[in-house]
Write an enzyme that holds these catalytic residues in place. Structure first.
Site, PDB file in Angstrom:
ATOM      1  N   ASP A 190     -60.900 -10.686   1.949  1.00  0.00           N
ATOM      2  CA  ASP A 190     -61.840 -10.813   0.844  1.00  0.00           C
ATOM      3  C   ASP A 190     -63.195 -10.385   1.481  1.00  0.00           C
ATOM      4  O   ASP A 190     -63.525 -11.044   2.221  1.00  0.00           O
ATOM      5  CB  ASP A 190     -61.795 -12.246   0.521  1.00  0.00           C
ATOM      6  N   HIS A 191     -63.282  -9.113   0.941  1.00  0.00           N
ATOM      7  CA  HIS A 191     -64.657  -8.645   1.731  1.00  0.00           C
ATOM      8  C   HIS A 191     -65.913  -9.330   1.464  1.00  0.00           C
ATOM      9  O   HIS A 191     -66.897  -9.003   2.263  1.00  0.00           O
ATOM     10  CB  HIS A 191     -64.718  -6.853   1.341  1.00  0.00           C
ATOM     11  N   HIS A 253     -63.312 -13.618  -4.764  1.00  0.00           N
ATOM     12  CA  HIS A 253     -64.585 -13.632  -4.245  1.00  0.00           C
ATOM     13  C   HIS A 253     -65.539 -14.719  -4.548  1.00  0.00           C
ATOM     14  O   HIS A 253     -66.362 -15.393  -3.968  1.00  0.00           O
ATOM     15  CB  HIS A 253     -65.498 -12.199  -4.806  1.00  0.00           C
TER      16      HIS A 253
HETATM   17  C1  BG6 Z   1     -64.216  -5.400  -5.639  1.00  0.00           C
HETATM   18  C2  BG6 Z   1     -63.829  -5.342  -6.963  1.00  0.00           C
HETATM   19  O1  BG6 Z   1     -63.148  -6.587  -5.020  1.00  0.00           O
HETATM   20  O2  BG6 Z   1     -65.655  -6.064  -5.471  1.00  0.00           O
HETATM   21  C3  BG6 Z   1     -64.757  -4.330  -7.592  1.00  0.00           C
HETATM   22  O3  BG6 Z   1     -62.346  -4.807  -7.028  1.00  0.00           O
HETATM   23  C4  BG6 Z   1     -65.981  -4.780  -7.486  1.00  0.00           C
HETATM   24  O4  BG6 Z   1     -64.376  -4.142  -8.939  1.00  0.00           O
HETATM   25  C5  BG6 Z   1     -66.453  -5.049  -5.957  1.00  0.00           C
HETATM   26  O5  BG6 Z   1     -66.979  -3.682  -8.018  1.00  0.00           O
HETATM   27  C6  BG6 Z   1     -67.828  -5.722  -5.710  1.00  0.00           C
HETATM   28  O6  BG6 Z   1     -68.098  -5.644  -4.234  1.00  0.00           O
HETATM   29  P1  BG6 Z   1     -69.512  -5.429  -3.970  1.00  0.00           P
HETATM   30  O7  BG6 Z   1     -69.363  -5.633  -2.418  1.00  0.00           O
HETATM   31  O8  BG6 Z   1     -70.100  -4.120  -4.311  1.00  0.00           O
HETATM   32  O9  BG6 Z   1     -70.578  -6.579  -4.359  1.00  0.00           O
END
Ligand code: BG6
Length: 518
Positions: A190-191, A253
């Site tokens: 989960d980045h 997230h």
């Molecule tokens: C991803 C989603 O996990 O996270 C995307 O699939 C979203 O739809 C993105 O745009 C947002 O990540 P960050 O790091 O740009 O806030």
């Protein structure tokens, strides 16, 4: 758990990284740049190899040229030190692979033995599947059947979200993976958990005497978590139309951030103890009992045509690969409660959406005011204290407190104290993927989601999805470039609160100058 500063350079153990989906977007935008940054910081020594795997034919040279280009475009470091790029690139090889054919995996196993010998690698293997989730099972089976898991070192599987579409499909997927890998060998990305400021939530909470004692329903009035994006669905309409904000952002997230804010202090700084506490927090989320409850507490929006910075923006239904009658949500807001001793009665307001006016992720902790019978509260319209954690793109923390206005008797004004991490010269925050790849290579699983966390989040989210299936009328439209459906404000107003302006919102000044509305 060890905290590794961005200047630490303990090299990960030697391993071969198998990158499935090596010609895809994630590899180009995130994974190659992350590997180069790790190399540049000494976190990858010389005992590693990367095998790029995808169906299309490519030579090693072509593959390396793609990587060079990706680093030029997306990496926070440049490949400009004499000889460094050539050394780095020599660790990369490419192999065209049909993931449905086990023979290819056998060939990969043979190649792996050569790579181990060439780069002095003790048989450690990290399989990174930057692939569609329906391929996770078949690839895992072929890794096993093709003899890829028989080396003397460790095996780790790194997979991207989405982990299933709902609890049932997630269970099926997990059952497939667990035929091949043990839970502790699976690293679910989960980045958001790789983001510096999300990791900082733990540090802020558990290493500051003036936060943790107040971190409960006695002192906190509400918590607001906003994940707003300016982008629409871009070229991902096909995927997004089946997913929507609930599955794309909330199940993962948003739930992870909520768990980090709400969890109890872990008994040890050990990955399993931390994840145990997160699961407990998710378990105490009060499930919505009916469609009526969902409707009263959850807002489901979709952007229609709108405008931003003088540009007309298409509505969601007009986007490529989106059903012109789609009722997929691009906006989600909710009021949720955690039924445990710490949080009983404290609303958590969470919202996320595409095509909103600013890109920002922020957590606002609004504290309760001093008692009404205290002199200062009687005489002044005191603004509540806030603790704001800015996750991205700005990274930092600020607190808002009340102080005497200098030179004026009896006037109290809110003032803010800010720590802006991203404004500091010399701080080059690592990308989430650097941290996550590095952690997976070290066997540090704290910032990956364990199966029970994923399952718990799905069971909460599934009830909302179910209610929406019954009640299609709940979809509300908002113009692209606006702050989402108006009902989102009502949700907080019903409880006597309002959304605090997030970074980049015009009213931001209100906080800094006068403390904002009460
Ligand atoms: C991803 C989603 O996990 O996270 C995307 O699939 C979203 O739809 C993105 O745009 C947002 O990540 P960050 O790091 O740009 O806030």
């Amino acid at each position: 758990m060890t905290y590794v500063s961005i200047h630490d350079s303990i090299a990960a153990e030697g391993a071969v990284y198998y990158l499935f989906g090596a010609t895809g977007d994630l590899a180009r935008r995130k994974l190659f740049p992350a590997l180069f940054s790790l190399y540049k910081e000494g976190k990858l020594a010389e005992d590693f190899a990367v095998v790029g795997l995808a169906r299309r034919p490519r030579t090693d040279e072509q593959f390396r040229a793609d990587i060079y280009e990706s680093i030029g475009e997306f990496c926070r470091y440049k490949a400009d030190e004499a000889g460094q790029w050539e050394r780095f690139a020599s660790h990369f090889v490419y192999m065209s692979l049909d993931i449905n054919n086990v023979d290819g995996f056998r060939e990969l196993a043979r190649k792996s033995v050569e790579l181990d010998a060439k780069f002095n690698i003790p048989g450690n293997r990290l399989f990174y599947l930057a692939l569609a989730p329906e391929l996770f099972g078949p690839v895992s089976f072929n890794l096993r059947d093709g003899g890829m898991l028989e080396s003397t070192g460790w095996n780790r599987l790194v997979i991207e979200k989405p982990f299933g579409y709902d609890l049932e499909s997630a269970r099926k997927l997990n059952a497939q993976l667990s035929q091949v890998f043990k839970e502790e060998e699976i690293y679910r990305i989960d980045h958001y958990l790789g983001k510096e400021m999300v990791q900082n939530i733990e540090v802020l909470r558990f290493s500051n005497a003036f936060f943790e004692p107040l971190w409960n329903n006695q002192h906190i009035a509400n918590v607001q978590i906003s994940l707003s994006e300016t982008v629409g669905v871009e070229e991902r309409g096909g995927y997004y139309d089946k997913s929507g904000a609930l599955r794309d952002m909330v199940q993962n997230h948003m739930m992870q951030m909520l768990a980090m804010i709400a969890m109890e202090p872990p008994s040890r700084l050990h990955p399993e103890d931390i994840r145990d506490e997160k699961v407990k927090a998710l378990r105490s989320l009060r499930p919505f009992a009916s469609a009526v409850e969902v409707n009263a507490n959850v807002i489901r929006g979709q952007y229609s045509e709108g405008e931003s910075k003088g540009k007309t923006l298409a509505g969601y239904r007009q986007e490529d690969s989106v059903n012109p009658q789609s009722s997929t949500e691009t906006y989600f807001a909710a009021r949720v409660y955690l039924d445990n001793f710490r949080w009983a009665g404290v609303p958590f307001y969470i919202r996320t959406g595409k095509r909103l006016p600013v890109k920002t992720t922020e957590v606002v902790i609004e504290f309760k005011n001093v008692p009404d019978n205290i002199l200062f509260a009687q005489k002044h319209d005191l603004a509540p204290n806030l603790l704001v954690i800015r996750v991205n793109p700005m990274e930092g923390i600020y607190i808002k407190i009340n102080a005497k206005k200098p030179g004026v008797d009896n006037v109290v004004q809110p003032v803010s104290m800010e720590f802006c991490q991203s404004c500091m010269i010399g701080i080059n925050t690592p990308e989430a993927y650097e941290r996550l790849i590095y952690d997976a290579a070290r066997g540090e699983s704290t910032y990956f989601t364990r199966w029970d966390e994923v399952a718990q989040a799905w069971s909460f989210v599934d009830r909302i999805a179910e209610a929406w299936r019954e009640d299609n009328g709940s979809l509300q439209f908002y113009p692209a470039g606006s702050w989402g459906p108006a009902r989102t404000d009502e949700l907080l107003a019903q409880d006597g609160f309002h959304w605090w302006p997030v970074n980049g919102q015009a009213e931001d000044n209100v906080i800094w100058i006068s403390g904002g509305p009460k």
